[in-house]
Enzyme design. Sequence first.
Site, PDB file in Angstrom:
ATOM      1  N   ASP A 191    -102.525  53.575   2.565  1.00 30.20           N
ATOM      2  CA  ASP A 191    -101.688  54.201   1.546  1.00 30.20           C
ATOM      3  C   ASP A 191    -101.567  55.705   1.772  1.00 30.20           C
ATOM      4  OD1 ASP A 191    -103.950  55.447   0.469  1.00 30.20           O
ATOM      5  OD2 ASP A 191    -104.347  53.785  -0.900  1.00 30.20           O
TER       6      ASP A 191
ATOM      7  N   ASN B 276     -81.545  48.305  -9.939  1.00 30.67           N
ATOM      8  CA  ASN B 276     -82.698  49.117  -9.552  1.00 30.67           C
ATOM      9  C   ASN B 276     -82.809  49.144  -8.033  1.00 30.67           C
ATOM     10  OD1 ASN B 276     -85.281  50.407 -10.634  1.00 30.67           O
ATOM     11  ND2 ASN B 276     -86.052  49.034  -9.026  1.00 30.67           N
TER      12      ASN B 276
ATOM     13  N   GLU C  19     -80.909  54.000  -9.004  1.00 26.53           N
ATOM     14  CA  GLU C  19     -81.290  55.034  -8.039  1.00 26.53           C
ATOM     15  C   GLU C  19     -80.193  55.280  -7.002  1.00 26.53           C
ATOM     16  OE1 GLU C  19     -83.167  52.611  -9.169  1.00 26.53           O
ATOM     17  OE2 GLU C  19     -85.041  53.481  -9.880  1.00 26.53           O
TER      18      GLU C  19
HETATM   19  C1  LIG Z   1     -97.536  56.264  -4.151  1.00 28.99           C
HETATM   20  C2  LIG Z   1     -98.011  54.871  -4.207  1.00 28.99           C
HETATM   21  C3  LIG Z   1     -98.251  54.155  -3.103  1.00 28.99           C
HETATM   22  C4  LIG Z   1     -98.074  54.619  -1.713  1.00 28.99           C
HETATM   23  O1  LIG Z   1     -96.965  55.081  -1.358  1.00 28.99           O
HETATM   24  O2  LIG Z   1     -99.015  54.506  -0.886  1.00 28.99           O
HETATM   25  C5  LIG Z   1     -98.195  54.243  -5.575  1.00 28.99           C
HETATM   26  C6  LIG Z   1     -99.295  54.860  -6.359  1.00 28.99           C
HETATM   27  O3  LIG Z   1     -99.004  54.859  -7.701  1.00 28.99           O
HETATM   28  P1  LIG Z   1    -100.043  55.327  -8.815  1.00 28.99           P
HETATM   29  O4  LIG Z   1     -99.244  55.385 -10.084  1.00 28.99           O
HETATM   30  O5  LIG Z   1    -100.598  56.679  -8.430  1.00 28.99           O
HETATM   31  O6  LIG Z   1    -101.136  54.314  -8.891  1.00 28.99           O
HETATM   32 MN   LIG Z   2     -85.898  52.210 -11.260  1.00 29.35          MN
END
Ligand SMILES: C/C(=C\C(=O)O)CCOP(=O)(O)O
Ligand SMILES: [Mn+2]
Length: 433
Positions: free
Chosen positions: A252, A143, A205
């Site tokens: 985020d 992975n 990946e």
């Molecule tokens: C995209 C995410 C984190 C980031 O890059 O800030 C993960 C969010 O995943 P969800 O499945 O929408 O909770």
């Molecule tokens: Mn994977």
Amino acid sequence: MRNIDASVELFLEEARSRGAKLVEAPEPLDPRYEAARLIKQYDGRGIVVYRVRGFGWPFASNLIAGRETLYWALGAGSDVEAYSRLSRALSSPGGFEERRFSSFFEEAGSGVSLLPALRFYEKDGGSYVTSSIFIACRGDVCNASIHRIMVSDDKSYAAVRVVPRHLYRMLREAGDKGLPVAVVIGVDPRVLLAAASSPSYGVFELGIASALLGGLAVCRTPLHGLPVPCGSSMVIEARLGPDRAPEGPFVDLLQLYDRAREEPVLHVEHVYVNKVYKPYMHVILPGGYEHMMLMGFPREAAIYEAVARTVPHVRKVRLTPAGGMWLHAVISIEKQHDGDGKTAGLAALAAHPSLKHVVVVDSDIDPDDPWEVEWAIATRFQADRGLVVIPHARGSTLDPSAREGLTYKLVLDATAPIRERERYTRPRIGGSS
Ligand SMILES: C/C(=C\C(=O)O)CCOP(=O)(O)O
Ligand SMILES: [Mn+2]
């Protein structure tokens, strides 16, 4: 140009030859905020290369500085071509050409202070590496996924945010010995796109990256024998967990602070740096365009495919930047039936489980133009017949307004009724030109 070693240096050469805007900072920058400020200045507009005080290697950011950069990297001239390039890579991953690790890498030492970690925003819990790809194998399954690394202010530890997906599963299965990992920093962004594309468990990946790059040369790390792209700027051999330490807060995709949590500690064993290519340390600005594009583009492709299977003609799909390219989609379709708008919206919600609001518009509306989209909502939408509300569905963990992971989802069908199209057509000024 093929870049089977997947180095940032060759990617930058190709970007230059295609006329991409590339800005070079004349003076070394402070790792606290100053580098972040430069990246932000050119966010979504140009690649930046720079030096950072305290580190001997060059840095690069905004490699995916715009949609057009991603499209030439995918060899695509349109949305549909770009989506299908990714989808072909997902369904037929490529193979690897093995090379000797020692021909590409030299040891730079060990310890968390070597990590090219920067401080971005005021309330960050520490310094961060944001482009790090974690590679792990258990049995036949390998992975590769992107996880941020926080280096604590006193540099006593590094912790890794591991969301409950494939690496999390491997870590749990590894139990109290922790999980051997190879972390790579600084690769061609097609490898990052592949690592962000979320194929099912068991699909490696790096195979998807190989399909996107037209082949991939991998080197096996000396201690754990894990495959890494031979052009990676930095390779870290480490053990992840089982112990945990505070990680966060950190910004985020939605440009909000993700809260602090106890996350697995990264025990750094060896740090290697590339000796064949200029080892550019890639830094992704949290909540910036590149972050949104790398995460959002694979989801946009999945939405396009799902919608195209359910309605006859899709003009454009966009995960919008104001929704972090994660929570909001606008889809324009050529409607054949008055039910098509809702069908398209429901297909989109099913294709990307974190999606929250979908606006469906007719093909005369450009989803890239928020003014046009709002005009369609203002003039073509009625809540009694165009609104689909799905209560208490699984939402994104990033959405602070969700409650215990549950959210209301909406489809706004802002398409005009087929039989009354004339009434909804925008006037044009007469005359010949
Ligand atoms: C995209 C995410 C984190 C980031 O890059 O800030 C993960 C969010 O995943 P969800 O499945 O929408 O909770
Ligand atoms: Mn994977």
